[in-house]
Design a protein around this motif. Structure first.
Motif, PDB file in Angstrom:
ATOM      1  N   ILE A  92       0.807  -1.224   0.000  1.00  0.00           N
ATOM      2  CA  ILE A  92       0.000   0.000   0.000  1.00  0.00           C
ATOM      3  C   ILE A  92       0.842   1.277   0.000  1.00  0.00           C
ATOM      4  O   ILE A  92       0.303   2.365   0.154  1.00  0.00           O
ATOM      5  CB  ILE A  92      -0.985   0.007   1.188  1.00  0.00           C
ATOM      6  N   GLY A  93       2.160   1.143  -0.178  1.00  0.00           N
ATOM      7  CA  GLY A  93       2.983   2.328  -0.393  1.00  0.00           C
ATOM      8  C   GLY A  93       3.694   2.879   0.823  1.00  0.00           C
ATOM      9  O   GLY A  93       4.172   4.018   0.795  1.00  0.00           O
ATOM     10  N   ILE A  94       3.792   2.103   1.884  1.00  0.00           N
ATOM     11  CA  ILE A  94       4.568   2.532   3.052  1.00  0.00           C
ATOM     12  C   ILE A  94       6.022   2.133   2.830  1.00  0.00           C
ATOM     13  O   ILE A  94       6.324   0.964   2.585  1.00  0.00           O
ATOM     14  CB  ILE A  94       4.010   1.894   4.333  1.00  0.00           C
ATOM     15  N   GLU A  95       6.929   3.107   2.924  1.00  0.00           N
ATOM     16  CA  GLU A  95       8.337   2.864   2.613  1.00  0.00           C
ATOM     17  C   GLU A  95       9.246   3.039   3.821  1.00  0.00           C
ATOM     18  O   GLU A  95      10.469   2.896   3.703  1.00  0.00           O
ATOM     19  CB  GLU A  95       8.785   3.778   1.471  1.00  0.00           C
ATOM     20  N   MET A 132      -5.436   3.396   4.940  1.00  0.00           N
ATOM     21  CA  MET A 132      -4.636   4.017   3.895  1.00  0.00           C
ATOM     22  C   MET A 132      -5.534   4.554   2.780  1.00  0.00           C
ATOM     23  O   MET A 132      -5.338   5.669   2.285  1.00  0.00           O
ATOM     24  CB  MET A 132      -3.633   3.020   3.328  1.00  0.00           C
ATOM     25  N   ALA A 133      -6.545   3.783   2.375  1.00  0.00           N
ATOM     26  CA  ALA A 133      -7.451   4.228   1.315  1.00  0.00           C
ATOM     27  C   ALA A 133      -8.196   5.491   1.730  1.00  0.00           C
ATOM     28  O   ALA A 133      -8.364   6.426   0.928  1.00  0.00           O
ATOM     29  CB  ALA A 133      -8.439   3.115   0.967  1.00  0.00           C
ATOM     30  N   VAL A 134      -8.643   5.552   2.983  1.00  0.00           N
ATOM     31  CA  VAL A 134      -9.315   6.750   3.487  1.00  0.00           C
ATOM     32  C   VAL A 134      -8.370   7.947   3.445  1.00  0.00           C
ATOM     33  O   VAL A 134      -8.754   9.045   3.015  1.00  0.00           O
ATOM     34  CB  VAL A 134      -9.813   6.509   4.932  1.00  0.00           C
ATOM     35  N   GLN A 143      -5.770   8.457   1.517  1.00  0.00           N
ATOM     36  CA  GLN A 143      -5.547   8.865   0.124  1.00  0.00           C
ATOM     37  C   GLN A 143      -6.743   9.665  -0.403  1.00  0.00           C
ATOM     38  O   GLN A 143      -6.568  10.669  -1.107  1.00  0.00           O
ATOM     39  CB  GLN A 143      -5.318   7.628  -0.748  1.00  0.00           C
ATOM     40  N   ALA A 144      -7.944   9.245  -0.036  1.00  0.00           N
ATOM     41  CA  ALA A 144      -9.133   9.968  -0.494  1.00  0.00           C
ATOM     42  C   ALA A 144      -9.221  11.352   0.144  1.00  0.00           C
ATOM     43  O   ALA A 144      -9.583  12.329  -0.519  1.00  0.00           O
ATOM     44  CB  ALA A 144     -10.385   9.157  -0.170  1.00  0.00           C
ATOM     45  N   LEU A 145      -8.882  11.448   1.418  1.00  0.00           N
ATOM     46  CA  LEU A 145      -9.009  12.722   2.133  1.00  0.00           C
ATOM     47  C   LEU A 145      -7.994  13.759   1.655  1.00  0.00           C
ATOM     48  O   LEU A 145      -8.246  14.962   1.758  1.00  0.00           O
ATOM     49  CB  LEU A 145      -8.860  12.493   3.635  1.00  0.00           C
ATOM     50  N   ILE A 146      -6.864  13.327   1.145  1.00  0.00           N
ATOM     51  CA  ILE A 146      -5.838  14.287   0.693  1.00  0.00           C
ATOM     52  C   ILE A 146      -5.743  14.344  -0.828  1.00  0.00           C
ATOM     53  O   ILE A 146      -4.783  14.893  -1.370  1.00  0.00           O
ATOM     54  CB  ILE A 146      -4.462  13.973   1.310  1.00  0.00           C
ATOM     55  N   ALA A 147      -6.750  13.823  -1.505  1.00  0.00           N
ATOM     56  CA  ALA A 147      -6.715  13.760  -2.970  1.00  0.00           C
ATOM     57  C   ALA A 147      -6.585  15.140  -3.599  1.00  0.00           C
ATOM     58  O   ALA A 147      -5.987  15.296  -4.670  1.00  0.00           O
ATOM     59  CB  ALA A 147      -7.962  13.056  -3.494  1.00  0.00           C
ATOM     60  N   GLY A 148      -7.122  16.166  -2.954  1.00  0.00           N
ATOM     61  CA  GLY A 148      -7.071  17.503  -3.523  1.00  0.00           C
ATOM     62  C   GLY A 148      -5.853  18.305  -3.131  1.00  0.00           C
ATOM     63  O   GLY A 148      -5.705  19.457  -3.559  1.00  0.00           O
ATOM     64  N   ALA A 149      -4.949  17.732  -2.349  1.00  0.00           N
ATOM     65  CA  ALA A 149      -3.756  18.453  -1.902  1.00  0.00           C
ATOM     66  C   ALA A 149      -2.722  18.539  -3.014  1.00  0.00           C
ATOM     67  O   ALA A 149      -2.694  17.710  -3.929  1.00  0.00           O
ATOM     68  CB  ALA A 149      -3.158  17.752  -0.684  1.00  0.00           C
ATOM     69  N   SER A 150      -1.863  19.530  -2.924  1.00  0.00           N
ATOM     70  CA  SER A 150      -0.782  19.654  -3.893  1.00  0.00           C
ATOM     71  C   SER A 150       0.283  18.595  -3.625  1.00  0.00           C
ATOM     72  O   SER A 150       0.318  17.964  -2.559  1.00  0.00           O
ATOM     73  CB  SER A 150      -0.141  21.034  -3.803  1.00  0.00           C
TER      74      SER A 150
END
Length: 276
Positions: free
Chosen positions: A42-45, A247-249, A251-258
């Motif tokens: 899920i993209g955790i590095e 993680m999906a939540v 990603q959705a909550l910050i979808a509009g961030a730069s």
């Protein structure tokens, strides 16, 4: 890239956790191998281990355990946020024993002790010592205790603080108004940061994205993108969701961030605060 700043691991063959017997859903081993499998998907590095309120005599063993995980080839583990007892006269000596290549921060869970513990002069003196060591202090309090957190950070202006779990809002009880007021006041302190971590655990089982949105957005509005970090709070988040869902939540909550804003939340602030 995400850095998870709040992972709990449970290794009952090595470490004692007195509180686990009272939380049946979590009372088992939670291994780094299982976590890494999901995290890589899920993209955790990178990840910081958060102390699990183990028996005080096992704090050193817990940090050693994290150091061993860090040493594994290709490991995602970046360090430990260690438990400590700032209320103890032995705390200064304890801090001097820490391997700062492993230990990146300190936490004392405050919602399992009397409210006045963090108000004591010795406690505050030792939290100031933690700051002098260059270590941030994670604040773990309930929503009703947020004024106590404000008093603590005011007494320790040179220590960097991180507020865990958005201040544990009473989402299930619709406590937004009181929580939001306390968060706005705490965020005025520039040496305090906020961790957006696992707040599904504080909602009702039928929560949705829109249930959580006002809490996350208020945290970001108050603290700004330069003072927020992300954490899973795994496995506590599994009480009401899965790591994948949290993680999906996010990603959705910050979808509009730069791109810059996203990078600040997901890894850059964590790299700065904990020197990783």
């Amino acid at each position: 890239m995400f850095i998870d700043t709040h992972l709990h691991l449970v290794a009952r063959d090595r470490i004692t956790y007195p509180w686990l017997k009272d939380v049946a859903a979590l009372d088992r081993d939670w291994t780094f191998q299982d976590y890494e499998t999901t995290a890589r998907r899920i993209g955790i590095e990178g990840v910081l281990h958060m102390e699990v309120d183990c028996a005080p005599t096992d704090i050193a063993a817990e940090n050693t355990f994290v150091g061993e995980l860090m040493a594994q080839p290709g490991s995602l583990m970046r360090g430990a946020i260690s438990s400590a007892r700032p209320e103890s006269g032995d705390c200064e000596a304890f801090l001097d024993t820490l391997d700062l290549d492993i230990v990146k921060g300190i936490r004392r869970v405050l919602h399992v002790v009397p409210d006045d513990l963090s108000q004591g002069s010795l406690f505050r003196e030792n939290v100031r010592r933690i700051g002098q060591k260059g270590l941030p202090f994670d604040i773990c309090v309930l929503q009703r205790q947020l004024p106590l957190a404000r008093d603590l950070v005011d007494a320790c202006p040179d220590t960097v603080f991180v507020l865990d779990h958005c201040g544990v809002p009473d989402i299930a009880g619709d406590g937004f108004a009181d929580w939001a007021q306390s968060i706005s006041a705490l965020a005025k302190r520039p040496h305090v940061n906020a961790k957006i971590s696992g707040i599904t655990a504080y909602a009702k089982p039928d929560w949705t994205l829109e249930t959580l949105r006002p809490y996350v957005e208020h945290i970001i509005e108050c603290f700004g993108w330069d003072r927020v970090v992300w954490g899973s709070d795994s496995p506590v988040c599994t009480l009401n969701s899965s790591l994948d869902q949290w993680m999906a939540v996010t990603q959705a909550l910050i979808a509009g961030a730069s791109e810059t804003e996203r990078a600040s939340l997901t890894h850059r602030n964590a790299q700065r605060i904990w020197s990783i």
